[in-house]
Enzyme design. Sequence first.
Site, PDB file in Angstrom:
ATOM      1  N   SER A 124       0.860  -1.181   0.000  1.00  0.00           N
ATOM      2  CA  SER A 124       0.000   0.000   0.000  1.00  0.00           C
ATOM      3  C   SER A 124       0.893   1.226   0.000  1.00  0.00           C
ATOM      4  CB  SER A 124      -0.891   0.000   1.248  1.00  0.00           C
ATOM      5  OG  SER A 124      -1.533   1.249   1.421  1.00  0.00           O
TER       6      SER A 124
ATOM      7  N   TYR B 177      -2.026  -0.579  10.824  1.00  0.00           N
ATOM      8  CA  TYR B 177      -2.126  -1.103   9.459  1.00  0.00           C
ATOM      9  C   TYR B 177      -0.948  -0.603   8.623  1.00  0.00           C
ATOM     10  CZ  TYR B 177      -3.750  -1.397   4.612  1.00  0.00           C
ATOM     11  OH  TYR B 177      -3.839  -1.625   3.257  1.00  0.00           O
TER      12      TYR B 177
END
Length: 224
Positions: free
Chosen positions: A133, A145
Amino acid sequence: MDDRVFLIAGASTGIGAATARQAAEAGYRVVLAARSVDKLETLADETGGLVVQTDVGDYAQVEALARRTLEQLGRIDVVFANAGVGHPRGFEAGDPEDAKQMVITNVFGIYATIRATAAALRESKGHLVITSSIAGRRALKGSLYSATKFAVTGMAEAARQDFNGTGVRTTLISPGMVETPGFSHELQDVLTADDIARAVMFAVAQPPHVDLNEILVRPTAQES
């Protein structure tokens, strides 16, 4: 390409499902792995894929996924380590047990997928593709995350070095804002799962001497 095998861990929805459809269209035999069998079976109807229920947080299940693929299809040419989950931002937000499971899925799950398929990839001189990501390139406030995606970004380079000289290629896919069910973005025109799937297929379509190590994909309007 009719006999080539494209294994996707995290295939049930989103980027994984979109990549399965595009890989099948490109002539690959696809292997669909995730925890949600009902969604996988629907996708298998579209793609003709082999369904293997797999929790990437359980190494025995990932090892069984690789073994069953080899037993039934004979080879593994592309591995897409795409399984991942999110968690609310803020170190006091959400459930600590959910946070623990996210770390297991997002970090250990990638490791497990690499480990279980490494020998098959060396045999086929195949391609390892990993979903990270943009959050794995810049820290997000209060985001565990994001920390898991930093780990994934590092793992992709570590895997590339480990495979160096074997003919195996490694590509890290780092999406920006992607349309996600049940999640809103500040932008109106965000990326779709098909956009990311096209990036995956572009990477694996390169000739054997070209190792496209990272693709960062943002919506045109995304500032950072």
